[in-house]
Design a protein around this motif. Structure first.
Motif, short mmCIF file in Angstrom:
data_model
loop_
_atom_site.label_atom_id
_atom_site.label_comp_id
_atom_site.label_asym_id
_atom_site.label_seq_id
_atom_site.Cartn_x
_atom_site.Cartn_y
_atom_site.Cartn_z
N ASP A 1 25.03 100.00 34.35
CA ASP A 1 24.76 101.34 34.86
C ASP A 1 24.02 102.19 33.84
OD1 ASP A 1 25.93 100.77 37.26
OD2 ASP A 1 27.87 101.64 36.74
N ARG A 2 24.33 101.98 32.56
CA ARG A 2 23.64 102.76 31.53
C ARG A 2 22.15 102.45 31.52
NH1 ARG A 2 25.16 103.88 25.17
NH2 ARG A 2 23.41 105.29 24.83
N VAL A 3 21.78 101.18 31.72
CA VAL A 3 20.38 100.81 31.76
C VAL A 3 19.72 101.43 32.99
CG1 VAL A 3 18.73 98.90 31.76
CG2 VAL A 3 20.93 98.64 30.61
N ILE A 4 20.36 101.27 34.13
CA ILE A 4 19.80 101.77 35.39
C ILE A 4 19.58 103.28 35.32
CG2 ILE A 4 20.26 102.06 37.85
CD1 ILE A 4 21.83 99.37 37.67
N ASP A 5 20.57 103.99 34.79
CA ASP A 5 20.45 105.45 34.68
C ASP A 5 19.42 105.87 33.64
OD1 ASP A 5 22.43 105.69 36.57
OD2 ASP A 5 24.05 106.03 35.13
N GLY A 6 19.14 104.98 32.69
CA GLY A 6 18.26 105.35 31.58
C GLY A 6 16.78 105.11 31.81
N VAL A 7 16.41 104.32 32.83
CA VAL A 7 14.99 104.09 33.09
C VAL A 7 14.46 105.23 33.95
CG1 VAL A 7 15.24 101.60 32.89
CG2 VAL A 7 15.44 102.68 35.15
N ASP B 1 11.32 103.74 38.49
CA ASP B 1 11.66 102.33 38.24
C ASP B 1 13.10 101.99 38.59
OD1 ASP B 1 9.12 101.80 37.18
OD2 ASP B 1 9.72 102.44 35.16
N ARG B 2 13.91 103.01 38.86
CA ARG B 2 15.36 102.81 38.93
C ARG B 2 15.78 101.83 40.02
NH1 ARG B 2 17.30 108.29 38.21
NH2 ARG B 2 16.54 107.88 36.11
#
Length: 294
Positions: free
Chosen positions: A146-152, A156-157
């Motif tokens: 989730d941290r990756v998904i929220d951070g892009v 791109d999400r």
């Protein structure tokens, strides 16, 4: 640099830049040694143990030179504390893209390495990295997807979420110690033969077929893996039908794992937002190619 090299008893050596890779920076120390400055979040304990355990290969590997009983030393470089290791320089040049004879020879060399890695006794090695598709176990800065998904970026999400949540471990494929990053920049050749395999920093326990999946990808292009590399590998290390059918899936798994690692480096401010955006685009392209067989 002088104070760092003195830890190995080296003085008055000419030092020249070698490479700056994803996880380390290299320097030639005279014509005899290579110094690596490790920028990974994890010390190379497992990598060095594997390198010291390997033997009987037809090519060299960069066995670390110990000093004070250690193979990775902390010292000062340009006013910063760094973690460094030293190995002897191995002659050779990186193979060129599109050279089918070199690709086939490199495939055979990776197969030879994988046979040797399979013979190592895991009980005599430190705890390994495990590359099995669990993306929460890739980088210490990324405890959840989730941290990756929220951070892009917002645009791109959805794609990143779809791809990363579709990755997961498999229980039906053989596992062993693998190299994990067999690219052309990690091989040296001379006179048509492989003289060295380098950069074992991602070595760990993973799916046996992952090394072939990664190697044929790097020796080819996205959507066009190297047939010569695959031929050389399989001539020396036949895989099961299930493993061959899983190669595209494994390459996507590896690309997703690499992307999560790069996101961890982004959190550590080691790469830029533009670098991360480029990796998102590559992740999409690998997913498109892998999806052709789903």
């Amino acid at each position: 640099m002088d104070s760092l090299l003195k830890r190995w008893g080296l003085q008055a050596y000419d030092v020249r830049p070698l490479t700056e890779g994803t996880n380390n920076t290299g320097y030639y120390v005279g014509d005899e040694f290579v110094l690596r400055i490790h920028r990974n979040a994890i010390a190379p304990t497992y990598e060095h143990a594997v390198l010291r355990a390997l033997s009987g290969l037809s090519f060299a590997v960069p066995v670390p030179v110990p000093a004070d009983g250690e193979t990775a030393l902390r010292g000062e470089l340009n006013g910063q504390t760094v973690l460094a290791s030293l190995s002897r320089r191995i002659p050779g040049e990186h193979p060129g893209r599109g050279d089918t004879a070199s690709a086939e020879a490199c495939g055979r060399a990776l197969a030879e390495l994988d046979h040797a890695l399979a013979r190592l006794d895991p009980t005599e090695l430190p705890p390994p990295f495990v590359w099995d598709g669990d993306l929460t176990n890739v980088h210490p800065r990324v405890p959840s997807i989730d941290r990756v998904i929220d951070g892009v970026s917002a645009e791109d999400r959805d794609d990143v979420a779809r791809i990363l949540t579709g990755i997961g471990p498999r229980s039906d494929l053989p596992r062993q110690i693998i190299h994990g990053d067999f690219a052309m920049t990690n091989v040296l050749m001379a006179g048509g033969r492989v003289t060295a395999i380098l950069d074992f920093e991602t070595a760990g326990v993973g799916f046996r077929a992952m090394d072939l999946a990664v190697g044929r990808f790097f020796f080819g292009e996205v959507g066009h893996p190297s047939a010569a590399f695959q031929r050389g590998y399989l001539d020396a290390f036949p895989l099961t039908d299930a493993e061959l059918s899983a190669l595209r899936e494994l390459e996507l798994m590896r690309e997703a794992t690499s992307f999560v690692h790069w996101y961890g480096r982004y959190v550590d401010r080691q790469i830029t937002a533009e670098n991360l955006a480029d990796r998102v685009e590559r992740l999409r392209r690998v997913d498109d190619w892998a999806s052709e067989r789903r």
